[in-house]
Scaffold this motif. Structure first.
Motif, PDB file in Angstrom:
ATOM      1  N   ILE A 269      42.976  11.763  15.413  1.00 42.12           N
ATOM      2  CA  ILE A 269      41.973  11.516  16.447  1.00 42.12           C
ATOM      3  C   ILE A 269      40.728  11.011  15.726  1.00 42.12           C
ATOM      4  O   ILE A 269      40.158  11.725  14.894  1.00 42.12           O
ATOM      5  N   SER A 270      40.325   9.789  16.032  1.00 41.56           N
ATOM      6  CA  SER A 270      39.216   9.142  15.331  1.00 41.56           C
ATOM      7  C   SER A 270      37.870   9.795  15.574  1.00 41.56           C
ATOM      8  O   SER A 270      37.654  10.472  16.587  1.00 41.56           O
ATOM      9  N   LYS A 271      36.967   9.523  14.666  1.00 41.91           N
ATOM     10  CA  LYS A 271      35.566   9.899  14.801  1.00 41.91           C
ATOM     11  C   LYS A 271      35.048   9.388  16.141  1.00 41.91           C
ATOM     12  O   LYS A 271      35.321   8.251  16.519  1.00 41.91           O
ATOM     13  N   LEU A 272      34.381  10.235  16.879  1.00 42.08           N
ATOM     14  CA  LEU A 272      33.753   9.909  18.165  1.00 42.08           C
ATOM     15  C   LEU A 272      34.737   9.563  19.280  1.00 42.08           C
ATOM     16  O   LEU A 272      34.335   9.074  20.337  1.00 42.08           O
ATOM     17  N   ALA A 273      36.022   9.825  19.110  1.00 41.84           N
ATOM     18  CA  ALA A 273      37.045   9.410  20.082  1.00 41.84           C
ATOM     19  C   ALA A 273      36.791   9.918  21.499  1.00 41.84           C
ATOM     20  O   ALA A 273      37.036   9.204  22.469  1.00 41.84           O
ATOM     21  N   PHE A 274      36.330  11.142  21.641  1.00 42.77           N
ATOM     22  CA  PHE A 274      36.065  11.724  22.961  1.00 42.77           C
ATOM     23  C   PHE A 274      34.569  11.979  23.163  1.00 42.77           C
ATOM     24  O   PHE A 274      34.186  12.747  24.029  1.00 42.77           O
ATOM     25  N   SER A 275      33.735  11.334  22.379  1.00 41.12           N
ATOM     26  CA  SER A 275      32.298  11.595  22.490  1.00 41.12           C
ATOM     27  C   SER A 275      31.725  10.994  23.769  1.00 41.12           C
ATOM     28  O   SER A 275      32.188   9.970  24.254  1.00 41.12           O
ATOM     29  N   GLU A 276      30.747  11.686  24.300  1.00 44.74           N
ATOM     30  CA  GLU A 276      30.042  11.251  25.501  1.00 44.74           C
ATOM     31  C   GLU A 276      30.980  10.982  26.674  1.00 44.74           C
ATOM     32  O   GLU A 276      30.915   9.947  27.324  1.00 44.74           O
ATOM     33  N   CYS A 277      31.843  11.946  26.921  1.00 41.80           N
ATOM     34  CA  CYS A 277      32.760  11.916  28.071  1.00 41.80           C
ATOM     35  C   CYS A 277      32.330  13.053  29.001  1.00 41.80           C
ATOM     36  O   CYS A 277      32.892  14.155  28.947  1.00 41.80           O
ATOM     37  N   PRO A 278      31.321  12.813  29.845  1.00 39.68           N
ATOM     38  CA  PRO A 278      30.734  13.901  30.620  1.00 39.68           C
ATOM     39  C   PRO A 278      31.667  14.565  31.627  1.00 39.68           C
ATOM     40  O   PRO A 278      31.454  15.721  31.992  1.00 39.68           O
ATOM     41  N   GLY A 279      32.732  13.890  32.072  1.00 38.75           N
ATOM     42  CA  GLY A 279      33.635  14.471  33.057  1.00 38.75           C
ATOM     43  C   GLY A 279      34.905  15.059  32.477  1.00 38.75           C
ATOM     44  O   GLY A 279      35.726  15.633  33.197  1.00 38.75           O
ATOM     45  N   LEU A 280      35.077  14.955  31.166  1.00 42.78           N
ATOM     46  CA  LEU A 280      36.272  15.488  30.509  1.00 42.78           C
ATOM     47  C   LEU A 280      36.169  17.003  30.441  1.00 42.78           C
ATOM     48  O   LEU A 280      35.182  17.545  29.931  1.00 42.78           O
ATOM     49  N   THR A 281      37.176  17.697  30.956  1.00 43.05           N
ATOM     50  CA  THR A 281      37.121  19.160  30.991  1.00 43.05           C
ATOM     51  C   THR A 281      38.131  19.835  30.064  1.00 43.05           C
ATOM     52  O   THR A 281      37.908  20.952  29.611  1.00 43.05           O
ATOM     53  N   GLN A 282      39.261  19.152  29.807  1.00 43.85           N
ATOM     54  CA  GLN A 282      40.312  19.769  29.003  1.00 43.85           C
ATOM     55  C   GLN A 282      41.084  18.687  28.260  1.00 43.85           C
ATOM     56  O   GLN A 282      41.354  17.619  28.810  1.00 43.85           O
ATOM     57  N   VAL A 283      41.477  18.981  27.009  1.00 40.32           N
ATOM     58  CA  VAL A 283      42.288  18.069  26.204  1.00 40.32           C
ATOM     59  C   VAL A 283      43.472  18.849  25.662  1.00 40.32           C
ATOM     60  O   VAL A 283      43.315  19.951  25.139  1.00 40.32           O
ATOM     61  N   MET A 284      44.654  18.256  25.796  1.00 41.04           N
ATOM     62  CA  MET A 284      45.880  18.832  25.251  1.00 41.04           C
ATOM     63  C   MET A 284      46.248  18.021  24.006  1.00 41.04           C
ATOM     64  O   MET A 284      46.495  16.815  24.102  1.00 41.04           O
ATOM     65  N   VAL A 285      46.291  18.667  22.847  1.00 39.80           N
ATOM     66  CA  VAL A 285      46.534  18.013  21.567  1.00 39.80           C
ATOM     67  C   VAL A 285      47.975  18.282  21.126  1.00 39.80           C
ATOM     68  O   VAL A 285      48.369  19.443  21.005  1.00 39.80           O
ATOM     69  N   PRO A 286      48.769  17.225  20.863  1.00 39.88           N
ATOM     70  CA  PRO A 286      50.164  17.436  20.475  1.00 39.88           C
ATOM     71  C   PRO A 286      50.303  17.994  19.056  1.00 39.88           C
ATOM     72  O   PRO A 286      49.367  17.920  18.249  1.00 39.88           O
ATOM     73  N   ALA A 287      51.470  18.504  18.763  1.00 38.49           N
ATOM     74  CA  ALA A 287      51.730  19.162  17.480  1.00 38.49           C
ATOM     75  C   ALA A 287      51.579  18.241  16.278  1.00 38.49           C
ATOM     76  O   ALA A 287      51.247  18.699  15.189  1.00 38.49           O
ATOM     77  N   ARG A 288      51.789  16.943  16.435  1.00 33.29           N
ATOM     78  CA  ARG A 288      51.732  16.016  15.300  1.00 33.29           C
ATOM     79  C   ARG A 288      50.316  15.738  14.811  1.00 33.29           C
ATOM     80  O   ARG A 288      50.142  15.221  13.701  1.00 33.29           O
ATOM     81  N   VAL A 289      49.289  16.043  15.586  1.00 37.80           N
ATOM     82  CA  VAL A 289      47.915  15.757  15.152  1.00 37.80           C
ATOM     83  C   VAL A 289      47.589  16.619  13.944  1.00 37.80           C
ATOM     84  O   VAL A 289      47.647  17.844  14.000  1.00 37.80           O
ATOM     85  N   SER A 290      47.246  15.953  12.827  1.00 35.46           N
ATOM     86  CA  SER A 290      46.948  16.670  11.592  1.00 35.46           C
ATOM     87  C   SER A 290      45.492  16.518  11.162  1.00 35.46           C
ATOM     88  O   SER A 290      45.052  17.203  10.251  1.00 35.46           O
ATOM     89  N   ARG A 291      44.754  15.618  11.826  1.00 38.66           N
ATOM     90  CA  ARG A 291      43.357  15.394  11.438  1.00 38.66           C
ATOM     91  C   ARG A 291      42.532  14.947  12.635  1.00 38.66           C
ATOM     92  O   ARG A 291      42.999  14.162  13.458  1.00 38.66           O
ATOM     93  N   ILE A 292      41.294  15.444  12.690  1.00 38.92           N
ATOM     94  CA  ILE A 292      40.358  15.069  13.744  1.00 38.92           C
ATOM     95  C   ILE A 292      39.070  14.620  13.078  1.00 38.92           C
ATOM     96  O   ILE A 292      38.487  15.343  12.258  1.00 38.92           O
ATOM     97  N   GLY A 293      38.611  13.427  13.422  1.00 37.67           N
ATOM     98  CA  GLY A 293      37.412  12.853  12.836  1.00 37.67           C
ATOM     99  C   GLY A 293      36.134  13.521  13.322  1.00 37.67           C
ATOM    100  O   GLY A 293      36.104  14.189  14.355  1.00 37.67           O
ATOM    101  N   GLY A 294      35.071  13.308  12.568  1.00 35.66           N
ATOM    102  CA  GLY A 294      33.770  13.890  12.870  1.00 35.66           C
ATOM    103  C   GLY A 294      33.253  13.501  14.248  1.00 35.66           C
ATOM    104  O   GLY A 294      33.446  12.384  14.704  1.00 35.66           O
TER     105      GLY A 294
END
Length: 132
Positions: free
Chosen positions: A50-75
């Motif tokens: 998941i890239s840096k800032l990928a979900f930034s400034e998403c005011p209506g986002l309430t929940q994220v489901m992350v799959p098992a393969r995700v090994s890194r999340i950017g700043g």
């Protein structure tokens, strides 16, 4: 903040889109989620980063489901997403760059029992095992 969809031409050699979300061509990196969407988002199982800032400034986002393969999340991946309250991880704790949540300080990381690398917190936020 009002962008609802990102469309990518199928002939684009570097990027792809899936359900209005921007990815790299093989859809292993989630680059940008449109800030105008509301509700829950299930990240596709092909994603490993998941890239840096990928979900930034998403005011209506309430929940994220992350799959098992995700090994890194950017700043600052979830920075300024003030309505985000739940991020559920299906796999082991991914490596998280500093300030993953940056000013989105109301969310809790939930993880499945039996996965590895979890403590009482994740990227400075509470981490709680899901009850089955």
């Amino acid at each position: 903040g009002s962008l609802a969809s990102i469309d990518v031409a199928s002939a684009n050699p570097s990027y792809s889109g899936l359900d209005g979300v921007l990815f790299d061509k093989p859809q292993q990196t989630l680059i940008q989620y449109p800030g105008g969407r509301v509700g829950t988002y299930h990240i596709p199982g092909s994603v490993i980063f998941i890239s840096k800032l990928a979900f930034s400034e998403c005011p209506g986002l309430t929940q994220v489901m992350v799959p098992a393969r995700v090994s890194r999340i950017g700043g600052s991946a979830f920075a300024f997403s003030k309505s985000l309250v739940i991020v559920t991880f299906a796999g082991d704790a991914p490596h998280a760059d500093p300030e993953v949540y940056g000013n989105a300080d109301h969310w809790t990381a939930f993880y499945y029992p039996g996965t590895k690398g979890w403590g009482k917190t994740f990227a400075g936020r509470p981490a709680v095992p899901l009850q089955r």
